[in-house]
Structure formats: structure tokens, C-alpha cells
Design a protein around this motif. Structure first.
Motif, PDB file in Angstrom:
ATOM      1  N   TYR A 194       0.832  -1.201   0.000  1.00  0.00           N
ATOM      2  CA  TYR A 194       0.000   0.000   0.000  1.00  0.00           C
ATOM      3  C   TYR A 194       0.872   1.259   0.000  1.00  0.00           C
ATOM      4  CZ  TYR A 194      -4.046  -2.942   1.212  1.00  0.00           C
ATOM      5  OH  TYR A 194      -5.045  -3.878   1.204  1.00  0.00           O
ATOM      6  N   THR A 235       1.015   4.082  -2.829  1.00  0.00           N
ATOM      7  CA  THR A 235       0.733   5.468  -2.440  1.00  0.00           C
ATOM      8  C   THR A 235       1.861   6.396  -2.853  1.00  0.00           C
ATOM      9  OG1 THR A 235      -0.591   4.730  -0.549  1.00  0.00           O
ATOM     10  CG2 THR A 235       0.263   6.982  -0.482  1.00  0.00           C
ATOM     11  N   PRO A 294      -4.864   2.468  -0.804  1.00  0.00           N
ATOM     12  CA  PRO A 294      -3.825   3.376  -1.316  1.00  0.00           C
ATOM     13  C   PRO A 294      -4.391   4.629  -1.964  1.00  0.00           C
ATOM     14  CG  PRO A 294      -3.944   1.366  -2.630  1.00  0.00           C
ATOM     15  CD  PRO A 294      -4.776   1.132  -1.416  1.00  0.00           C
ATOM     16  N   SER A 336       1.706   6.686   4.650  1.00  0.00           N
ATOM     17  CA  SER A 336       0.869   5.538   4.303  1.00  0.00           C
ATOM     18  C   SER A 336       1.091   4.371   5.263  1.00  0.00           C
ATOM     19  CB  SER A 336       1.163   5.096   2.866  1.00  0.00           C
ATOM     20  OG  SER A 336       0.424   3.943   2.522  1.00  0.00           O
ATOM     21  N   THR A 388      -7.954   3.945   7.149  1.00  0.00           N
ATOM     22  CA  THR A 388      -7.736   2.509   6.965  1.00  0.00           C
ATOM     23  C   THR A 388      -8.646   1.698   7.861  1.00  0.00           C
ATOM     24  OG1 THR A 388      -5.417   3.065   6.544  1.00  0.00           O
ATOM     25  CG2 THR A 388      -5.941   0.744   6.838  1.00  0.00           C
ATOM     26  N   THR A 409      -3.514  -4.010   7.556  1.00  0.00           N
ATOM     27  CA  THR A 409      -2.239  -3.287   7.551  1.00  0.00           C
ATOM     28  C   THR A 409      -1.597  -3.427   8.926  1.00  0.00           C
ATOM     29  OG1 THR A 409      -3.257  -1.211   8.244  1.00  0.00           O
ATOM     30  CG2 THR A 409      -3.137  -1.640   5.870  1.00  0.00           C
TER      31      THR A 409
END
Length: 573
Positions: A349, A353, A443, A507, A514, A524
Motif C-alpha cells: 500500500y 501510495t 492506497p 501511508s 484505513t 495493515t
């Protein structure tokens, strides 16, 4: 090329916000506004932000004076270390303070070993304020300190010659000159504290709720999307108003009188009192900012076991079991995602990003000269004396101001700074519910959040390029693309690396949006940390500490890279 960033902005920022508006009708918004719980939550949101801002100023202003007026060995290291907490993920900060002052934290372990009563700070307002000060002290140091370093010291020297004492000099000369920077730093800190999410959720507990946390709870705990959307609108109105005030105040910082180079204004530490002051400030900042991070790293390799014997001692030993457990599925669950997979997801991700944010940021630079001209025109219109204007000329100037402001690309791309990540995540959840199972939404949301930071990193360096170089290349027959490839891109190369590192770090640690968009099969690192902290058992807590340490190391390395490669004199905070 400019049209691509504008289309991205319209599709992935404006459209999700309009989706929030469309979900809440007038009656639902009115019901939310007259609800006493809404006002109670809003009042607490303002109150904790105000207290946190005051505490941040108390800690940051002495350090701003030190880095602004003196040059000494270790000054650059001090600036770099104070910047690390600013990009540190909220879950890492929460885990760090939990390892330091939590129920099983090092301070309580030390108190127990001395047979002293333990302290309980976690799940209190004090813990929230402490974490906010940890995060935002660097804003005060950099904003006020950099401004302070350019004030002409001859003003105070003249006042001292005329017999003014230090207190009178500070209150009548230095403080009025510093006030725009202090107000700008205070407003920026207040905005970040007002939209705080992870700190409140982890360190505040169930007893405290801000607008940001309440939007999350209404979405996932009560599945009341209309009320969550109404609360998001309340928060949007507040944050946009705060950002508008901040923009007005920060614009006054460009009107500094008697600006001098920092090489002229800063002086070495000569007297014993100056050296003692620098020592106390430096050591205090190092202890305050590094203690949670060191406690976190130490807790990730220490196993604590309660001795059930008569003395009730706590034993601890060195271990790497928590790191090896990141690769294990000890219960053999079919749907269990090992923590190491969350690291892979976060890296993917963050890489996506970084690529998207840098690409959009570079495309946005092509509109920088146009945006600069529009900003100058806006300044000219705003500076006209409206009292001497006729009614018709006022209308014409107002229309010109609005139209020019709408075409200011830089101002448009800065709008996400005034939007909380949770609100943006809710907008994505509503607007793109058909694609909610797709991992690409994360992302995309991260790019919206990172793009303002990327633009503010690239644009000052791009504007510092002399137009004569481009004109000379075009005179020799170079095409616009060749000018861009051979002149612009090499000169802004370091800024591109800095912007990419910034986007990557943001990110990796992003938690607010998220939380609403993450799927169980694609967690994540911040989501995995939050899940492990909420589960019982020493192994789960140790996994959370290990993941937090890994995330802390990567983001810390990123900010040190940013400090090393940042272009001096043209970068913006």
C-alpha cells in the motif's frame, strides 16, 4: 497534465464528501445538531484540543527559542529527533506510552519493585494531552523557531541601549513580532489535536470520545451511517473554519519586519547560564521524546511473567519470541492472517501510495507558475481598501476573488489537510460501496491524505528554479519535455526523494481512514497492532509491541532521510 490531479482530486476527495452530504437529509442533520450528546462530544473535542495546545506551547516555546537564537553542536540532531514523533503512527505512539506508563509499563514495574504505589495514567485525559504534546512539539519548534531565527537582533540591542530590561524588551518588541508565528503554530497544533483519532481511541479508552472517535463508533459499533455522516458534517464545518483561520494567520508570517539571515542572528552559547539552559532543554526533550520509543523497543524483546509466589514479584527476561510469532499461526486457524502478512500489505500500500502521490505531485508542478500568478492576484484584490470602494466594485472584486481562488491549484490540493482521515474513510465507504471489497481503495485514500504534503515539499523547490535556465534551453531548441527532463527534474531530485519518503511513511502509519476501509483478509500493520492490543494474552501484547517497533524503525529512518536530504532554505514544514 494539470487536468489529471484535478480529476483525481474531484473523484477521490470531493465526491466522497458529497456522498456524506447526500446520506444525511436535513432532518437527520437537525436531529444531530440538537442532540445533547453531539454538543457534549463537540465540547470535549474542543476542550482536549485546547488543553493539548496550551501544554504543547509550554513545552515547545523554550525549545523554539533555543534553536532559533543559538547555534550549537547537536542542534541539527535535536531538530531531526523532535520531528520523528510527528510522522510516527498513532498506534505506535499509543503502544509506546502503554509500554512506558501503562498498567504493565516500565514505570509501574519500577514502582512495584520499590514497593511503591503504581500510577494509572492510561485511559485518562492526562494521557491524551501527553501524547498530543509528544506529537506536536516539533510544530512549535520549527514554526516559531525558524521565524525567531530571522528576527533582527539589532531591535532588542537598541532597546537595551535605551535602558529597557529583558522583560520589557520581550513583551514590547520580541513577542509582538513573534505573535503571528505563535498563533499559526497554535492553530496548526489545535487542528491536529481536534482531528486526533488513534490517540483518543488507544489512550483515552471508552470514557472519552471526540467527534472523530464518535464517527467511527457510530459506523462500526451501531451501524448508524446517517448519524455518522451528520457528525462528520459537523466536524467538517469546524475543521474548515479552523483551516481558514490558520491560512489567514499564516499569511501574516510573510510580513516580517527586519528579516535577517539565521547566520547573522544566531550566536554561540557563551555564558554558563546559556549552556545550562541549552543542556536542560536538550536533555528534557530527548528524555520526553525518546522514552516512549525506547520503552516500546525494550518491551518487544522482554517477556514479563508474574511470580505467583508469596512476594508477588515480576520477572522478566530477554526473548525474540514475539518477533518469531509474527510468522506463526499457532492455533492453525483457517482465516487467521499472520502478522508478517500485514507488513507485506502495508509495504505494498505504501509503495503504491508513494508512486501515485509523486506522480500527481509532479503533474501538479506544471500548474505552479499559473497558481503563483493567481495567488499574487488574490493578494492584490484582498489588499484593496474596501472602505473606498463602491458597491459595484466590491461585487466585482468579490467575484474575481472567488474565481481566482478556485483556479489556484495549490490551494485546491491543500484542502485535504482540513479533512479528518476518518471522515475521508467514511466518504469512501459511502461513495465506493460497490468496490468496498477491493484493496485498491486504501492506497487511493492514502494518496489523498499524502498529496498535500508531497505538493508542499516539491513546490518550493520547483519555484526556486531560475526561469532563465528554462528559457535558455528552449532558445537552443529543447522541447518542453526535454526542459523538464534535463533541467527541472535533476534540480528537484532531492525534493522528490523527500516527498516520496514522506508519502511512504504517512501511508505506513495511516490508521483513521484505513480502519473504515480495511478488509479482514488484507490488514495493515496499524490495524494488526490495534487488533492485538485489544486481545487478551501476553503473546498478543508482545506481537503488538514487535509490530510497533518495526513500524517505528521504518518511519524513524524515513524522517531522518527527509532531514538529511531536505533542501535548506526553500522547504516548507
Amino acid at each position: 497534465m494539470i487536468i489529471i490531479p484535478l480529476l483525481f482530486f474531484a473523484l477521490f476527495y470531493l465526491y466522497p464528501l458529497f456522498a456524506i452530504f447526500s446520506l444525511s437529509n436535513a432532518s437527520e442533520i437537525a436531529a444531530a445538531l440538537i442532540d445533547l450528546d453531539t454538543w457534549r462530544i463537540t465540547a470535549f473535542t474542543f476542550w482536549q484540543a485546547l488543553l493539548s495546545t496550551i501544554a504543547t506551547l509550554i513545552v515547545g516555546l523554550p525549545a523554539a527559542y533555543l534553536v532559533g537564537r543559538y547555534h550549537f553542536r547537536g542542534r541539527d540532531l535535536l531538530r531531526a529527533l523532535t520531528a520523528i514523533p510527528f510522522v510516527m503512527p498513532t498506534l505506535v505512539v499509543g503502544a509506546g506510552f502503554s509500554a512506558l506508563i501503562g498498567e504493565r509499563g516500565w514505570i509501574n514495574i519500577a514502582l512495584e519493585s520499590l514497593n511503591l504505589p503504581t500510577i494509572k495514567i492510561v485511559n485518562t485525559l492526562a494521557a491524551i494531552i501527553l501524547a498530543h504534546v509528544f506529537y506536536n512539539t516539533t510544530i512549535v519548534i520549527r514554526t516559531v523557531g525558524d521565524y525567531w531565527s530571522h528576527l533582527d537582533p539589532r531591535l532588542t540591542q537598541v532597546a537595551r541601549t535605551l535602558g529597557a530590561n529583558p522583560i520589557r524588551i520581550f513583551t514590547t518588541i520580541t513577542l509582538p513580532l513573534l505573535m503571528p508565528s505563535i498563533l499559526a503554530a497554535s492553530l496548526l497544533v489545535f487542528i491536529f489535536d481536534f482531528t486526533s483519532f488513534g490517540v483518543i481511541l488507544i489512550l483515552g479508552g471508552a470514557g472519552f470520545a471526540t467527534l472523530e472517535v464518535e464517527v467511527y463508533r457510530q459506523t462500526f459499533a451501531f451501524f448508524d451511517l446517517p448519524r455518522a455522516a451528520a457528525l462528520s458534517l459537523v466536524q467538517l464545518l469546524c475543521t474548515f473554519a479552523l483551516v481558514a483561520i490558520y491560512s489567514r494567520v499564516s499569511s501574516r508570517m510573510t510580513r516580517v519586519l527586519n528579516v535577517r539571515s539565521s547566520e547573522f542572528t544566531q550566536k554561540p552559547l557563551r555564558t554558563f547560564s546559556q549552556k545550562l539552559f541549552a543542556f536542560i532543554i536538550t536533555v528534557s526533550l530527548f528524555v520526553f521524546l525518546l522514552s516512549p520509543l525506547i520503552s516500546l523497543a525494550a518491551r518487544s524483546v522482554m517477556r514479563l511473567e508474574a511470580d505467583r509466589g508469596q512476594r508477588g514479584e515480576v520477572r522478566y527476561g530477554f526473548t525474540f519470541d514475539y518477533y518469531t510469532a509474527l510468522f506463526e499461526n499457532e492455533r492453525g486457524q483457517a482465516f487467521f492472517v499472520t502478522p508478517i502478512e500485514s507488513i507485506r500489505n502495508s509495504l505494498l500500500y505504501a509503495g503504491a501510495t508513494m508512486v501515485m502521490a509523486i506522480s500527481l505531485g509532479l503533474m501538479s508542478l506544471r500548474g505552479a507558475p499559473f497558481a503563483t500568478k493567481q495567488s499574487q492576484a488574490l493578494t492584490e484584490i484582498a489588499s484593496q481598501r474596501t472602505l473606498a470602494m463602491t458597491a459595484w466594485s466590491r461585487i466585482v472584486s468579490s467575484v474575481r476573488f472567488v474565481l481566482l481562488g478556485m483556479t489556484n491549484l495549490e490551494a485546491i490540493l491543500m484542502l485535504p489537510l482540513g479533512t479528518s482521515a476518518v471522515t475521508l474513510g467514511l466518504g469512501f465507504l459511502i461513495a465506493f460501496r460497490t468496490f468496498i471489497t477491493s484493496p485498491i481503495l486504501i492506497p487511493l485514500a492514502h494518496t489523498v491524505i499524502a498529496l498535500p504534503f508531497v505538493v508542499r515539499t516539491l513546490l518550493p523547490t520547483y519555484r526556486a528554479i531560475r526561469p532563465q535556465w528554462r528559457n535558455a534551453a528552449m532558445t537552443l531548441g529543447a522541447s518542453p519535455f526535454e526542459v523538464w527532463r534535463r533541467i527541472d527534474l535533476p534540480l528537484i531530485g532531492r525534493a522528490v526523494i523527500v516527498a516520496g519518503a514522506f508519502a511512504f511513511a504517512l501511508s505506513l502509519g495511516e490508521f483513521g481512514a484505513t480502519t473504515l476501509l480495511s478488509r479482514p483478509e488484507f490488514p495493515t500493520v496499524p490495524i494488526a497492532i490495534y487488533n492485538f492490543i485489544g486481545q487478551p494474552g501476553g503473546l498478543n501484547y508482545g506481537r503488538a509491541m514487535a509490530l510497533s517497533t518495526i513500524l517505528m524503525t521504518v518511519t524513524g529512518a524515513g524522517i531522518l532521510l527527509i532531514e538529511r536530504l531536505r533542501v535548506r532554505g526553500v522547504g516548507e514544514f
